[in-house]
Design an enzyme around this catalytic site. Structure first.
Site, PDB file in Angstrom:
ATOM      1  N   HIS A  11      41.650  51.394  46.468  1.00  0.00           N
ATOM      2  CA  HIS A  11      40.786  50.509  45.682  1.00  0.00           C
ATOM      3  C   HIS A  11      40.487  49.277  46.532  1.00  0.00           C
ATOM      4  O   HIS A  11      41.388  48.650  47.083  1.00  0.00           O
ATOM      5  CB  HIS A  11      41.511  50.120  44.388  1.00  0.00           C
ATOM      6  CG  HIS A  11      40.882  48.998  43.656  1.00  0.00           C
ATOM      7  ND1 HIS A  11      39.533  48.965  43.359  1.00  0.00           N
ATOM      8  CD2 HIS A  11      41.400  47.850  43.158  1.00  0.00           C
ATOM      9  CE1 HIS A  11      39.261  47.841  42.710  1.00  0.00           C
ATOM     10  NE2 HIS A  11      40.372  47.143  42.578  1.00  0.00           N
ATOM     11  N   CYS A  65      40.313  48.877  37.127  1.00  0.00           N
ATOM     12  CA  CYS A  65      40.103  49.299  38.518  1.00  0.00           C
ATOM     13  C   CYS A  65      40.754  50.643  38.828  1.00  0.00           C
ATOM     14  O   CYS A  65      40.447  51.253  39.857  1.00  0.00           O
ATOM     15  CB  CYS A  65      40.626  48.230  39.472  1.00  0.00           C
ATOM     16  SG  CYS A  65      39.795  46.662  39.262  1.00  0.00           S
ATOM     17  N   ASN A  74      34.878  43.629  45.190  1.00  0.00           N
ATOM     18  CA  ASN A  74      35.632  44.509  44.296  1.00  0.00           C
ATOM     19  C   ASN A  74      34.711  44.949  43.155  1.00  0.00           C
ATOM     20  O   ASN A  74      34.373  44.147  42.287  1.00  0.00           O
ATOM     21  CB  ASN A  74      36.841  43.737  43.766  1.00  0.00           C
ATOM     22  CG  ASN A  74      37.693  44.537  42.804  1.00  0.00           C
ATOM     23  OD1 ASN A  74      37.269  45.579  42.305  1.00  0.00           O
ATOM     24  ND2 ASN A  74      38.885  44.040  42.522  1.00  0.00           N
TER      25      ASN A  74
HETATM   26  O1  UT7 Z   1      41.347  44.823  41.138  1.00  0.00           O
HETATM   27  C1  UT7 Z   1      42.310  43.825  41.173  1.00  0.00           C
HETATM   28  C2  UT7 Z   1      41.591  42.521  41.083  1.00  0.00           C
HETATM   29  N1  UT7 Z   1      42.332  41.370  41.511  1.00  0.00           N
HETATM   30  C3  UT7 Z   1      42.782  41.201  42.782  1.00  0.00           C
HETATM   31  O2  UT7 Z   1      42.659  42.017  43.639  1.00  0.00           O
HETATM   32  C4  UT7 Z   1      43.403  39.854  43.075  1.00  0.00           C
HETATM   33  C5  UT7 Z   1      44.508  39.946  44.104  1.00  0.00           C
HETATM   34  N2  UT7 Z   1      44.770  38.608  44.630  1.00  0.00           N
HETATM   35  C6  UT7 Z   1      44.073  38.151  45.681  1.00  0.00           C
HETATM   36  O3  UT7 Z   1      43.257  38.838  46.264  1.00  0.00           O
HETATM   37  C7  UT7 Z   1      44.384  36.745  46.147  1.00  0.00           C
HETATM   38  O4  UT7 Z   1      45.468  36.229  45.394  1.00  0.00           O
HETATM   39  C8  UT7 Z   1      43.163  35.777  45.997  1.00  0.00           C
HETATM   40  C9  UT7 Z   1      42.106  36.133  47.012  1.00  0.00           C
HETATM   41  C10 UT7 Z   1      42.583  35.829  44.604  1.00  0.00           C
HETATM   42  C11 UT7 Z   1      43.616  34.350  46.275  1.00  0.00           C
HETATM   43  O5  UT7 Z   1      44.208  34.270  47.581  1.00  0.00           O
HETATM   44  P1  UT7 Z   1      45.595  33.517  47.765  1.00  0.00           P
HETATM   45  O6  UT7 Z   1      45.892  33.567  49.207  1.00  0.00           O
HETATM   46  O7  UT7 Z   1      46.576  34.129  46.816  1.00  0.00           O
HETATM   47  O8  UT7 Z   1      45.214  32.036  47.347  1.00  0.00           O
HETATM   48  P2  UT7 Z   1      45.910  31.098  46.255  1.00  0.00           P
HETATM   49  O9  UT7 Z   1      45.522  31.519  44.882  1.00  0.00           O
HETATM   50  O10 UT7 Z   1      47.367  30.967  46.592  1.00  0.00           O
HETATM   51  O11 UT7 Z   1      45.223  29.729  46.577  1.00  0.00           O
HETATM   52  C12 UT7 Z   1      45.474  29.032  47.807  1.00  0.00           C
HETATM   53  C13 UT7 Z   1      44.598  27.804  47.836  1.00  0.00           C
HETATM   54  C14 UT7 Z   1      44.674  26.970  46.562  1.00  0.00           C
HETATM   55  O12 UT7 Z   1      44.589  25.596  46.952  1.00  0.00           O
HETATM   56  P3  UT7 Z   1      45.877  24.661  46.860  1.00  0.00           P
HETATM   57  O13 UT7 Z   1      46.313  24.708  45.438  1.00  0.00           O
HETATM   58  O14 UT7 Z   1      46.865  25.281  47.803  1.00  0.00           O
HETATM   59  O15 UT7 Z   1      45.336  23.338  47.322  1.00  0.00           O
HETATM   60  C15 UT7 Z   1      43.441  27.331  45.804  1.00  0.00           C
HETATM   61  O16 UT7 Z   1      42.982  26.291  44.974  1.00  0.00           O
HETATM   62  O17 UT7 Z   1      43.248  28.192  47.958  1.00  0.00           O
HETATM   63  C16 UT7 Z   1      42.463  27.571  46.926  1.00  0.00           C
HETATM   64  N3  UT7 Z   1      41.399  28.493  46.556  1.00  0.00           N
HETATM   65  C17 UT7 Z   1      40.197  28.477  47.134  1.00  0.00           C
HETATM   66  N4  UT7 Z   1      39.678  27.683  48.086  1.00  0.00           N
HETATM   67  C18 UT7 Z   1      38.400  27.937  48.466  1.00  0.00           C
HETATM   68  C19 UT7 Z   1      41.440  29.486  45.643  1.00  0.00           C
HETATM   69  N5  UT7 Z   1      40.270  30.114  45.603  1.00  0.00           N
HETATM   70  C20 UT7 Z   1      39.476  29.508  46.526  1.00  0.00           C
HETATM   71  C21 UT7 Z   1      38.150  29.716  46.952  1.00  0.00           C
HETATM   72  N6  UT7 Z   1      37.674  28.904  47.921  1.00  0.00           N
HETATM   73  N7  UT7 Z   1      37.371  30.690  46.451  1.00  0.00           N
END
Ligand code: UT7
Length: 339
Positions: free
Chosen positions: A262, A119, A292
């Protein structure tokens, strides 16, 4: 004997172009494939839909269209281009797709090569191209950022598949008078010790070759991502590198016309803007429509804002890219438009 002073040209950003695939995948449609929802994706990322390359389209084709757009915008004859760099992690040809773009663009006098920094790739390529122009060895360069991460996404992993889309963007750079320099400052960084947060690794599959020897087969695993670690990395490193860049250039954040980050997550954009008290009206964002697109996000957003008249001649832009590697960087740019 007096030393010959080093040749030191300015670099003008004189054109932009972009291209995106026809297929549009909404959050609701993704909810039919994995256990997710529009409200979760919108609130956690700001993304509403993304574009996905379908049959009849290729990443090289999108890149050619983006490069043609930048060339036309700059009012260049393609034969006057000296350099074409394609920043991508997902070339159609692992040996490099830039020469194909060079040929289709009609840039027959240009040298062309791919550059990979995920990225951050567009920013790394922009800085690389600007070195050739700065020292006078080349005059005109096209820098493309393009990726097709939808090829490498695990579409059953809701933690990553909701983020990514495909696209291509390009800019045209021209060596100019040093007093009209548009690449004012930059900083690039890597930390491979944290690379396992986000990668697209080669699959470890060995087959017998001849008696006593094995060979590896080609292929990659889908994207592996620790979203929380990447998020923390971004909100720590991006403000830090931008702060160093601005203070090192004696530029006060309030004098910036645009913050162009980005496009990974709206929450990351907001957090960085808040750190510098930059109002939302100066933060460029189109990830709601494209997600993204990796190396493409910055030039895709730049082109949109140039085409719709938001970015004007002379505008000062702070930009930052970050992602796999881990890699990140920032640059202070001034938009010029055709000379
Ligand atoms: O170019 C760089 C590329 N990468 C990035 O930019 C990634 C940067 N990170 C992020 O943008 C965020 O970490 C994410 C959007 C990927 C995830 O958001 P988060 O607020 O960090 O969520 P999390 O991973 O802490 O997950 C929270 C909850 C979990 O459930 P439990 O374990 O608390 O019950 C996940 O299982 O949300 C759940 N979850 C979802 N639920 C519905 C994770 N993905 C999803 C989804 N839909 N797509």
């Amino acid at each position: 004997m007096a030393e010959t002073p080093p040749i030191n040209y300015g670099i003008a950003l004189v054109g932009s172009g972009s291209a995106t695939p026809k297929q549009r995948l909404t959050n609701d449609q993704l909810g039919l494939r994995v256990d997710t929802s529009d409200s979760w994706i919108s609130s956690r990322t700001g993304i509403h839909s993304r574009r996905v390359i379908g049959s009849g389209e290729t990443l090289t084709g999108l890149s050619v269209r983006a490069a043609q757009g930048a060339t036309t915008f700059a009012r260049w004859d393609p034969e006057s281009i000296d350099l074409v760099i394609l920043a991508t992690s997902t070339p159609d040809d692992l040996f490099g797709s830039a020469p194909q773009i060079q040929a289709e663009l009609g840039a027959k006098n240009a040298v062309a090569f791919d550059l990979t920094a995920a990225c951050s790739g567009f920013l790394f390529a922009l800085v690389t191209a600007s070195q050739f122009l700065r020292n006078g060895s080349m005059r005109r360069a096209i820098v493309i950022g393009a990726d097709q991460l939808t090829r490498w996404v695990n579409w059953d992993d809701r933690r990553s598949c909701v983020l990514f889309g495909d696209g291509a963007g390009a800019i045209a750079l021209e060596a100019t008078d040093i007093n009209h320099d548009g690449v004012i400052a930059f900083s690039l960084k890597s930390d491979g010790s944290r690379g396992d947060c986000l990668n697209l690794p080669n699959v470890q599959n060995f087959q017998p070759l001849v008696e006593g020897l094995v060979h590896q087969t080609g292929g990659f695993l889908p994207i592996q991502m620790n979203g929380q670690e990447v998020y923390k990395f971004a909100v720590r490193e991006v403000p830090s590198i931008l702060e160093d860049l601005l203070s090192g250039s004696n530029v006060a954040p309030e004098t910036l016309d645009w913050l162009l980050l980005h496009q990974a997550n709206q929450r990351i954009l907001d957090a960085v803007a808040d750190r510098f008290s930059i109002p939302k009206t100066k933060v460029l964002s189109n990830l709601a429509n494209y997600g993204n697109t990796s190396a493409a996000t910055i030039p895709l957003m730049l082109d949109e804002a140039v085409q719709d008249g938001r970015i004007k001649r002379g505008d000062l832009i702070a930009t930052s890219g970050f992602g796999a590697g881990l890699s990140w960087g920032a640059a202070l740019l001034r938009w010029q438009g055709p000379i």
